[in-house]
Design a protein around this motif. Structure first.
Motif, PDB file in Angstrom:
ATOM      1  N   LYS A  80      59.066 -53.457   1.485  1.00 17.98           N
ATOM      2  CA  LYS A  80      59.308 -53.323   0.134  1.00 17.98           C
ATOM      3  C   LYS A  80      60.819 -53.351   0.013  1.00 17.98           C
ATOM      4  O   LYS A  80      61.685 -53.776  -0.788  1.00 17.98           O
ATOM      5  CB  LYS A  80      58.823 -52.350  -0.684  1.00 17.98           C
ATOM      6  CG  LYS A  80      57.304 -52.262  -0.914  1.00 17.98           C
ATOM      7  CD  LYS A  80      56.981 -53.144  -2.075  1.00 17.98           C
ATOM      8  CE  LYS A  80      55.433 -53.518  -2.343  1.00 17.98           C
ATOM      9  NZ  LYS A  80      54.929 -54.589  -3.364  1.00 17.98           N
ATOM     10  N   GLY A  84      62.031 -56.407  -1.234  1.00 19.94           N
ATOM     11  CA  GLY A  84      62.241 -55.924  -2.779  1.00 19.94           C
ATOM     12  C   GLY A  84      60.898 -55.294  -3.269  1.00 19.94           C
ATOM     13  O   GLY A  84      60.070 -55.516  -2.982  1.00 19.94           O
ATOM     14  N   ASP A 219      69.996 -53.552  -2.755  1.00 21.19           N
ATOM     15  CA  ASP A 219      69.389 -54.841  -2.989  1.00 21.19           C
ATOM     16  C   ASP A 219      70.322 -55.840  -2.905  1.00 21.19           C
ATOM     17  O   ASP A 219      69.831 -57.084  -2.332  1.00 21.19           O
ATOM     18  CB  ASP A 219      68.841 -54.784  -4.427  1.00 21.19           C
ATOM     19  CG  ASP A 219      67.608 -53.966  -4.672  1.00 21.19           C
ATOM     20  OD1 ASP A 219      66.935 -54.193  -3.915  1.00 21.19           O
ATOM     21  OD2 ASP A 219      67.570 -53.113  -5.508  1.00 21.19           O
ATOM     22  N   GLU A 223      69.929 -59.835  -0.738  1.00 19.42           N
ATOM     23  CA  GLU A 223      69.803 -61.072  -1.645  1.00 19.42           C
ATOM     24  C   GLU A 223      69.534 -62.121  -0.803  1.00 19.42           C
ATOM     25  O   GLU A 223      68.565 -63.120  -1.206  1.00 19.42           O
ATOM     26  CB  GLU A 223      70.965 -61.071  -2.454  1.00 19.42           C
ATOM     27  CG  GLU A 223      70.747 -62.354  -3.452  1.00 19.42           C
ATOM     28  CD  GLU A 223      72.065 -62.265  -4.537  1.00 19.42           C
ATOM     29  OE1 GLU A 223      73.158 -61.866  -3.986  1.00 19.42           O
ATOM     30  OE2 GLU A 223      71.900 -63.257  -5.354  1.00 19.42           O
ATOM     31  N   ARG A 226      66.169 -62.543   0.808  1.00 17.99           N
ATOM     32  CA  ARG A 226      64.991 -62.855  -0.490  1.00 17.99           C
ATOM     33  C   ARG A 226      65.146 -64.073  -1.145  1.00 17.99           C
ATOM     34  O   ARG A 226      64.185 -64.820  -1.375  1.00 17.99           O
ATOM     35  CB  ARG A 226      65.353 -61.736  -1.642  1.00 17.99           C
ATOM     36  CG  ARG A 226      65.067 -60.169  -1.052  1.00 17.99           C
ATOM     37  CD  ARG A 226      65.257 -59.254  -2.109  1.00 17.99           C
ATOM     38  NE  ARG A 226      65.244 -58.063  -1.626  1.00 17.99           N
ATOM     39  CZ  ARG A 226      65.669 -56.810  -2.057  1.00 17.99           C
ATOM     40  NH1 ARG A 226      66.078 -56.854  -3.560  1.00 17.99           N
ATOM     41  NH2 ARG A 226      65.450 -55.656  -1.461  1.00 17.99           N
TER      42      ARG A 226
END
Ligand SMILES: Cc1ncc(COP(=O)(O)O)c(C=O)c1O
Length: 394
Positions: A80, A84, A219, A223, A226
């Motif tokens: 996670k 994310g 986060d 990026e 992801r």
């Protein structure tokens, strides 16, 4: 048995540590070693990790084996953290490993098993241990162009052109963020272009994310990974907690595999764990248990994020102030790229002999490729350091 054995080549960074320790000049500066340091030159235990360790000591009632994948709740929390909080993890499997290095090796074993002839393409330059680990697992290694030492930026067009020429089925190793050793990273639109190419050419992304939270934020640093994960059917990831939880010596990391469907993920995971069985069997528990507790407990997690953010901000400020000092001292924008780089490292673009002069004449220590550890920059000695760098330029 051992009479003809030659010593292993000396580790450059360890040799540098030895030289630094022996140097008696009081103003010496260590920009070599790859660990985060505060302004006092210390690498502290993070508050939330210390608290989790206290709870572990008080509450742990067994040290029996956990299994080849280690702490499964740690693995879920890491998936996670990387993919994310809202990511669909049904096609992803993670295995706790001894550090990011263990994760790299475990993924390499899986790749070797899945496609014995695979070539892994690494950035030029990359972290030296990438090449050693991949070769140790029996994989072929090739390089794609990445860094322009003149401008301190990514040679993106050359990189894309090389990847376009890679045969289908090859593996592309990418630094998720905070590129080591250069500090130069892809932006979101470049990640999107790379992801498109990986799909089009049927190349497998292998993302090493060892500094999540050290660049633009937890986060933001994931990026690119992801963006890739949203496009490709399959990918592999090696994550490290050494830096962002400061648990270097406890050896905490995770190997992850994302496949086309859940059934394939289970098979890939079983092969990864079979690899672990012959390498080290089970990963060390302590550090991963502490990291899991920090990630699961909202108060500890908030405190960890706050402390990580302080570290990140400190490095960013040092980057900006060092770039400004170099601008003043050199009367040029030659080193402005330092402020644009992210993570713990920047490569200055000096020659080996300039690096040597910095060490001999100014007691400034850095790796011979002119990589500096930004966290080692002296807050109160930046102007002097910039002056020293400029003095060896010609
Ligand atoms: C790019 C990169 N990947 C992976 C690692 C692995 O670190 P560790 O095995 O200490 O977790 C490092 C450590 O320096 C690194 O720089």
């Amino acid at each position: 048995m051992f009479e003809d054995l030659k010593p292993a080549p000396a580790d450059k960074i360890l040799a540098l540590i030895g030289l630094y320790r022996a140097d008696e000049r009081p103003n010496k500066v260590d920009l070599g070693v790859g660990v985060y340091k505060d302004n006092a030159g210390k690498t502290p235990v993070m508050r939330a990790v210390r608290e989790a360790e206290k709870r572990l000591l008080a509450d742990q009632d067994s040290k029996s084996y956990l299994g080849l994948a280690g702490d499964t709740a740690f693995n879920e929390a890491m998936a996670k953290l990387v993919f994310g909080a809202n990511a669909d993890t049904t096609r992803i499997r993670a295995a706790q490993t001894p550090g990011g290095s263990g994760a790299l090796r475990l993924v390499a074993e899986l790749l070797k098993h899945a496609r014995p002839d695979a070539t892994v393409w690494v950035s030029d330059p990359t972290w030296v241990n990438h090449i050693a680990i991949l070769r140790a697992a029996g994989l072929q290694v090739r390089e794609y162009p990445y860094f322009d030492a003149e401008t301190g930026t990514v040679r993106f067009d050359a990189m894309l052109a090389a990847l376009k020429g890679a045969p289908a089925g090859d593996v592309i190793l990418l630094h998720g963020c905070c590129h080591n050793p250069t500090g130069a990273n892809l932006d979101a639109s470049q990640w999107t272009a790379v992801a498109g190419l990986l799909v089009e050419k049927n190349l497998l992304p292998f993302i090493d994310i060892a500094y999540q939270g050290f660049g633009d934020g937890l986060d933001a640093d994931a990026e690119g990974l992801r963006i890739v994960a949203a496009k490709v059917p399959e990918m592999v990831v090696a994550a490290s907690c050494s830096k962002n939880f400061a648990v270097y010596r406890d050896r905490v990391g995770a190997a992850m595999v994302m496949t086309a469907n859940a059934a394939q993920a289970d098979i890939a995971s079983s092969q990864m764990l079979a690899g672990a069985r012959t390498l080290y069997s089970m990963p060390p528990d302590h550090g991963a248990a502490a990291v899991r507790m920090v990630l699961q407990d909202p108060a500890l997690r908030a405190d960890w994020q706050a402390e990580l953010e302080e570290m990140r901000q400190r490095m960013l400020l040092l980057r900006q102030r060092f770039a400004e000092a170099l601008r003043r001292q050199s009367n040029s924008d030659r080193f402005d790229f330092i402020a644009g780089h992210r993570g713990m490292f920047s490569r200055l673009g000096l020659t080996e002999s300039q690096v040597q002069r910095l060490r001999e004449e100014h007691a400034v220590y850095m790796v011979s490729d002119s990589r500096i550890n930004v966290a080692g920059l002296p807050e109160n000695g930046l102007e002097e350091l910039a002056k020293a760098v400029v003095s060896v330029l010609d």
